[in-house]
Design a protein around this motif. Structure first.
Motif, PDB file in Angstrom:
ATOM      1  N   UNK A  46       0.840  -1.204   0.000  1.00  0.00           N
ATOM      2  CA  UNK A  46       0.000   0.000   0.000  1.00  0.00           C
ATOM      3  C   UNK A  46       0.867   1.243   0.000  1.00  0.00           C
ATOM      4  N   UNK A  47       0.628   2.136  -0.947  1.00  0.00           N
ATOM      5  CA  UNK A  47       1.326   3.427  -0.998  1.00  0.00           C
ATOM      6  C   UNK A  47       0.414   4.450  -0.319  1.00  0.00           C
ATOM      7  N   UNK A  48       0.826   4.863   0.863  1.00  0.00           N
ATOM      8  CA  UNK A  48      -0.015   5.684   1.739  1.00  0.00           C
ATOM      9  C   UNK A  48       0.545   7.100   1.835  1.00  0.00           C
ATOM     10  N   UNK A  49      -0.336   8.070   1.795  1.00  0.00           N
ATOM     11  CA  UNK A  49       0.050   9.478   1.882  1.00  0.00           C
ATOM     12  C   UNK A  49       0.509   9.819   3.295  1.00  0.00           C
ATOM     13  N   UNK A  50       1.604  10.594   3.385  1.00  0.00           N
ATOM     14  CA  UNK A  50       2.065  11.146   4.663  1.00  0.00           C
ATOM     15  C   UNK A  50       1.474  12.559   4.766  1.00  0.00           C
ATOM     16  N   UNK A  51       0.425  12.749   5.553  1.00  0.00           N
ATOM     17  CA  UNK A  51      -0.314  14.027   5.554  1.00  0.00           C
ATOM     18  C   UNK A  51       0.555  15.252   5.793  1.00  0.00           C
ATOM     19  N   UNK A  52       1.500  15.160   6.708  1.00  0.00           N
ATOM     20  CA  UNK A  52       2.311  16.342   7.040  1.00  0.00           C
ATOM     21  C   UNK A  52       3.205  16.775   5.886  1.00  0.00           C
ATOM     22  N   UNK A  53       3.520  15.823   4.959  1.00  0.00           N
ATOM     23  CA  UNK A  53       4.441  16.139   3.867  1.00  0.00           C
ATOM     24  C   UNK A  53       3.745  16.666   2.617  1.00  0.00           C
ATOM     25  N   UNK A  54       2.439  16.611   2.569  1.00  0.00           N
ATOM     26  CA  UNK A  54       1.740  17.189   1.418  1.00  0.00           C
ATOM     27  C   UNK A  54       1.180  18.569   1.745  1.00  0.00           C
ATOM     28  N   UNK A  55       1.451  19.017   2.942  1.00  0.00           N
ATOM     29  CA  UNK A  55       1.059  20.365   3.344  1.00  0.00           C
ATOM     30  C   UNK A  55       2.267  21.285   3.213  1.00  0.00           C
ATOM     31  N   UNK A  56       2.088  22.408   2.539  1.00  0.00           N
ATOM     32  CA  UNK A  56       3.195  23.356   2.343  1.00  0.00           C
ATOM     33  C   UNK A  56       3.661  23.966   3.665  1.00  0.00           C
ATOM     34  N   UNK A  57       2.799  23.979   4.666  1.00  0.00           N
ATOM     35  CA  UNK A  57       3.144  24.605   5.938  1.00  0.00           C
ATOM     36  C   UNK A  57       3.948  23.688   6.850  1.00  0.00           C
ATOM     37  N   UNK A  58       3.664  22.372   6.783  1.00  0.00           N
ATOM     38  CA  UNK A  58       4.314  21.450   7.729  1.00  0.00           C
ATOM     39  C   UNK A  58       5.334  20.531   7.077  1.00  0.00           C
ATOM     40  N   UNK A  59       5.502  20.627   5.760  1.00  0.00           N
ATOM     41  CA  UNK A  59       6.413  19.727   5.066  1.00  0.00           C
ATOM     42  C   UNK A  59       7.852  19.916   5.526  1.00  0.00           C
TER      43      UNK A  59
END
Length: 396
Positions: A46-59
């Protein structure tokens, strides 16, 4: 008043609320799944999204996706076992791409697809592709540029390639299952490979240079018989397959000039019609193709201002396309013996009674049947200039 209270009480029995509601921060949003066969078990990646890394503010610059993997006796079991290593339950409701491993495809893909078609969390609008000469896990373990989420890259590349090059097919799950269960038509799926240095594909350095060390690329069409992979069509044969089944939206093709050299045509309108018939007790199909195109490039000395030259180009294109398409049909008939074109389906539509008689013997009938191909080409425009400046250079 009592009557109103009674009505409200009855209605409350049906208003159960969101009993299965889950918070977003409890879910592992999965955009790509890979299924492989490892010995006697299914391996699900499963290729799962890392939420913090797709946000420009928290990446923080780390990978925007992570992989989780587990094995099980069934696909469902393997997917559920991922909870042993993932802090969140895998949620496939936004799945974009399903990659099936070649070893699995050779054994048969039907059983692995049952869960995906049955489970309510899966939408059926994701693309299905086959990992060519490798595992699905290896494909999903590659970082990508432009689209930093690999699942989105795979989805968008396949959609763009299908529309502009006509050598690939973006089949969703419902279409695949329809082809697998159809009388007189076998399935095909687009192949996907990793080119370059595969071991570098998962590293951050892979996307930090102008030229990535490893790339994900679509390559060839997988040919199925029932639900088993039996071989591969080359990119050239894949384009011709799409011409036969009327799946060409837009593409370019090189053709021979009247004497020597090449010209390139952009196909802007394409229509292919297939009609089945019985001729002296034997099945046949007529394939009539109409093409409209523009002259996109000229690498020969021809006079495009002369109407006779245009007619000659059209005739050359018709002849070449007919020969090429017939060659691909013969390759599939003799080498794979799998009716991926739907010739049987065409016979069924035109002669249902005759189809009933030959249906059980179609595997023997298909390799020997005749396909008549007729192509009609019309060239509409020659671009913003007339004759090529190459003629002026050579005349100096």
């Amino acid at each position: 008043m009592k009557k109103c209270m009674f009505v409200l009480l009855i209605l409350s029995l049906f208003l159960t609320g969101c009993w299965d509601r889950r918070e977003l921060n409890e879910l592992g949003i999965t955009l790509a799944l890979g299924i492989d066969k490892v010995e006697d078990e299914y391996q699900v990646t499963a290729q799962v999204v890392v939420p913090s890394e797709i946000s420009s503010k928290t990446s923080t610059g780390r990978s925007p996706v992570t992989l989780f993997q587990a094995t099980g006796e069934t696909v469902y079991e393997a997917l559920r076992k991922i909870t042993k290593i993932s802090p969140r339950k895998i949620y496939p409701g936004h799945l974009r791409t399903l990659v099936l491993g070649e070893d699995l495809a050779e054994e048969g893909i039907a059983e692995s697809l049952d869960f995906l078609s049955r489970d309510w969390e899966f939408r059926s609008d994701f693309f299905v592709v086959i990992a060519k000469d490798m595992t699905a896990a290896e494909v999903l373990n590659v970082t990508t540029t432009i689209e930093n989420i690999p699942a989105n890259k795979m989805f968008n590349t396949l959609k763009t390639s299908e529309a502009s090059w006509a050598a690939t097919n973006a089949f969703i799950l419902d279409e695949l299952i329809a082809n697998l269960t159809s009388d007189g038509k076998e399935a095909v799926l687009t192949g996907i490979i990793v080119t370059g240095e595969q071991e570098m594909g998962s590293s951050k350095q892979n996307v930090e240079s102008i030229t990535p060390s490893a790339r994900i690329e679509y390559n060839g069409l997988a040919v199925f018989k029932k639900d088993k992979l039996v071989g591969w069509l080359t990119e050239i044969d894949g384009r011709r397959y799409n011409a036969i089944v009327n799946e060409v939206q837009n593409t370019v093709t090189a053709i021979s000039c009247p004497e020597e050299g090449k010209a390139t045509l952009e196909i802007i309108q394409f229509d292919s019609k297939m009609k089945g018939k019985m001729n002296k007790g034997k099945p046949e199909v007529d394939i009539n193709i109409k093409v409209k195109g523009n002259v996109g490039e000229v690498e020969c000395q021809i006079n495009l201002n002369d109407p006779e030259t245009i007619v000659e180009l059209e005739k050359n294109t018709e002849k070449e396309m007919e020969e090429r398409i017939k060659s691909t049909i013969e390759t599939v008939q003799k080498q794979y013996k799998s009716d991926i074109f739907g010739f049987g389906n065409a016979i069924h539509r035109s002669n249902p009674k005759e189809w009933k008689k030959i249906k059980e013997q179609w595997d023997e009938e298909f390799p020997e049947m005749t396909a008549n191909v007729k192509v009609d080409v019309k060239l509409v425009h020659t671009g913003t200039v007339g004759n090529s400046f190459l003629e002026e250079i050579e005349g100096r």
